[in-house]
Motif scaffolding. Sequence first.
Motif, PDB file in Angstrom:
ATOM      1  N   UNK A  85       0.827  -1.204   0.000  1.00  0.00           N
ATOM      2  CA  UNK A  85       0.000   0.000   0.000  1.00  0.00           C
ATOM      3  C   UNK A  85       0.866   1.261   0.000  1.00  0.00           C
ATOM      4  N   UNK A  86       1.950   1.222   0.731  1.00  0.00           N
ATOM      5  CA  UNK A  86       2.821   2.392   0.864  1.00  0.00           C
ATOM      6  C   UNK A  86       3.760   2.584  -0.330  1.00  0.00           C
ATOM      7  N   UNK A  87       4.338   1.468  -0.857  1.00  0.00           N
ATOM      8  CA  UNK A  87       5.387   1.565  -1.869  1.00  0.00           C
ATOM      9  C   UNK A  87       5.032   0.978  -3.231  1.00  0.00           C
ATOM     10  N   UNK A  88       3.851   0.370  -3.360  1.00  0.00           N
ATOM     11  CA  UNK A  88       3.503  -0.335  -4.587  1.00  0.00           C
ATOM     12  C   UNK A  88       4.107  -1.735  -4.561  1.00  0.00           C
ATOM     13  N   UNK A  89       3.660  -2.589  -5.489  1.00  0.00           N
ATOM     14  CA  UNK A  89       4.100  -3.993  -5.476  1.00  0.00           C
ATOM     15  C   UNK A  89       5.605  -4.136  -5.649  1.00  0.00           C
ATOM     16  N   UNK A  90       6.183  -3.453  -6.613  1.00  0.00           N
ATOM     17  CA  UNK A  90       7.621  -3.595  -6.868  1.00  0.00           C
ATOM     18  C   UNK A  90       8.444  -3.116  -5.681  1.00  0.00           C
ATOM     19  N   UNK A  91       8.082  -1.982  -5.128  1.00  0.00           N
ATOM     20  CA  UNK A  91       8.798  -1.463  -3.961  1.00  0.00           C
ATOM     21  C   UNK A  91       8.660  -2.380  -2.768  1.00  0.00           C
ATOM     22  N   UNK A  92       7.447  -2.870  -2.534  1.00  0.00           N
ATOM     23  CA  UNK A  92       7.213  -3.775  -1.417  1.00  0.00           C
ATOM     24  C   UNK A  92       8.026  -5.058  -1.579  1.00  0.00           C
ATOM     25  N   UNK A  93       8.086  -5.578  -2.796  1.00  0.00           N
ATOM     26  CA  UNK A  93       8.812  -6.829  -3.029  1.00  0.00           C
ATOM     27  C   UNK A  93      10.321  -6.688  -2.867  1.00  0.00           C
ATOM     28  N   UNK A  94      10.839  -5.460  -2.910  1.00  0.00           N
ATOM     29  CA  UNK A  94      12.276  -5.261  -2.684  1.00  0.00           C
ATOM     30  C   UNK A  94      12.596  -5.059  -1.204  1.00  0.00           C
ATOM     31  N   UNK A  95      11.553  -4.818  -0.400  1.00  0.00           N
ATOM     32  CA  UNK A  95      11.745  -4.525   1.019  1.00  0.00           C
ATOM     33  C   UNK A  95      11.171  -5.574   1.958  1.00  0.00           C
ATOM     34  N   UNK A  96      10.234  -6.349   1.475  1.00  0.00           N
ATOM     35  CA  UNK A  96       9.497  -7.268   2.337  1.00  0.00           C
ATOM     36  C   UNK A  96       9.126  -8.521   1.551  1.00  0.00           C
ATOM     37  N   UNK A  97       9.254  -9.658   2.190  1.00  0.00           N
ATOM     38  CA  UNK A  97       8.893 -10.920   1.534  1.00  0.00           C
ATOM     39  C   UNK A  97       7.386 -11.100   1.506  1.00  0.00           C
ATOM     40  N   UNK A  98       6.921 -11.704   0.434  1.00  0.00           N
ATOM     41  CA  UNK A  98       5.515 -12.088   0.388  1.00  0.00           C
ATOM     42  C   UNK A  98       5.290 -13.218   1.390  1.00  0.00           C
ATOM     43  N   UNK A  99       4.046 -13.370   1.853  1.00  0.00           N
ATOM     44  CA  UNK A  99       3.768 -14.458   2.791  1.00  0.00           C
ATOM     45  C   UNK A  99       4.183 -15.806   2.195  1.00  0.00           C
ATOM     46  N   UNK A 100       4.792 -16.640   3.034  1.00  0.00           N
ATOM     47  CA  UNK A 100       5.283 -17.933   2.586  1.00  0.00           C
ATOM     48  C   UNK A 100       6.718 -17.893   2.102  1.00  0.00           C
ATOM     49  N   UNK A 101       7.239 -16.685   1.882  1.00  0.00           N
ATOM     50  CA  UNK A 101       8.605 -16.518   1.385  1.00  0.00           C
ATOM     51  C   UNK A 101       9.502 -15.792   2.392  1.00  0.00           C
ATOM     52  N   UNK A 102       9.004 -15.569   3.595  1.00  0.00           N
ATOM     53  CA  UNK A 102       9.758 -14.813   4.591  1.00  0.00           C
ATOM     54  C   UNK A 102      10.561 -15.717   5.513  1.00  0.00           C
ATOM     55  N   UNK A 103      11.814 -15.381   5.707  1.00  0.00           N
ATOM     56  CA  UNK A 103      12.645 -16.113   6.665  1.00  0.00           C
ATOM     57  C   UNK A 103      12.106 -15.970   8.088  1.00  0.00           C
ATOM     58  N   UNK A 104      11.394 -14.906   8.358  1.00  0.00           N
ATOM     59  CA  UNK A 104      10.820 -14.732   9.693  1.00  0.00           C
ATOM     60  C   UNK A 104       9.836 -15.862  10.011  1.00  0.00           C
ATOM     61  N   UNK A 105       9.221 -16.425   9.003  1.00  0.00           N
ATOM     62  CA  UNK A 105       8.268 -17.522   9.214  1.00  0.00           C
ATOM     63  C   UNK A 105       8.965 -18.817   9.627  1.00  0.00           C
ATOM     64  N   UNK A 106      10.281 -18.884   9.458  1.00  0.00           N
ATOM     65  CA  UNK A 106      11.036 -20.079   9.853  1.00  0.00           C
ATOM     66  C   UNK A 106      11.384 -20.074  11.333  1.00  0.00           C
ATOM     67  N   UNK A 107      11.322 -18.922  11.982  1.00  0.00           N
ATOM     68  CA  UNK A 107      11.774 -18.807  13.365  1.00  0.00           C
ATOM     69  C   UNK A 107      13.284 -18.740  13.476  1.00  0.00           C
TER      70      UNK A 107
END
Length: 194
Positions: A85-107
């Motif tokens: 919402x803040x940066x658009x899809x391309x900007x968001x994808x360079x700063x934040x992983x999509x759900x299921x692709x985030x290392x944070x989800x691994x613990x």
Amino acid sequence: MDAAAAPEAEPPDSFTLVINKNRPLAADYVPADLTDAGGLLLRAEAAEAYARMVGDAAAEGVAVSPVSGYRSREEQSRLHASYTEKYGQEGADSLSARPGHSEHETGLAVDIGNPDGLCALETCFEGTAAGSWTAANAHRYGFLIRYPAGAEHITGYAYEPWHLRYVGPEVAGGVHDSGVTLEEFLGFPAAPNY
């Protein structure tokens, strides 16, 4: 670990599992051994290593604060949506992983900062005492700076000196000493895009 031993079919609870824009986690994955790591959740071995690292940094007069650890897929979805919402899809994808692709989800991933919030989640973090100490020492505890400067074409993410990934001391030391990304060290292809 040599490239010939690249863990193509590693179990999702492996410490060296590569999660990136081309390698998502299983939809139902939730780490079984999450534990409190001083204000955030990490897998047990990563939490223990994180506590030792923060304690040793403090003993040397450097304060390292937790910012973010484990996130559920739902939390990651909300975070990524806010970035979109803040940066658009391309900007968001360079700063934040999509759900299921985030290392944070691994613990196994932890974002760190300074107690005073100086340079929080900004590249200037690298020049702070916590950022400098971590860059020089995190590998000794099994952590690496997962998204290094100049590797965006491989990792798909902007430089994040605050984002640490637990892979164990042997692999972290190898990545640190070789100066390459986790993908390169383990023999995986670059994953700059979904």
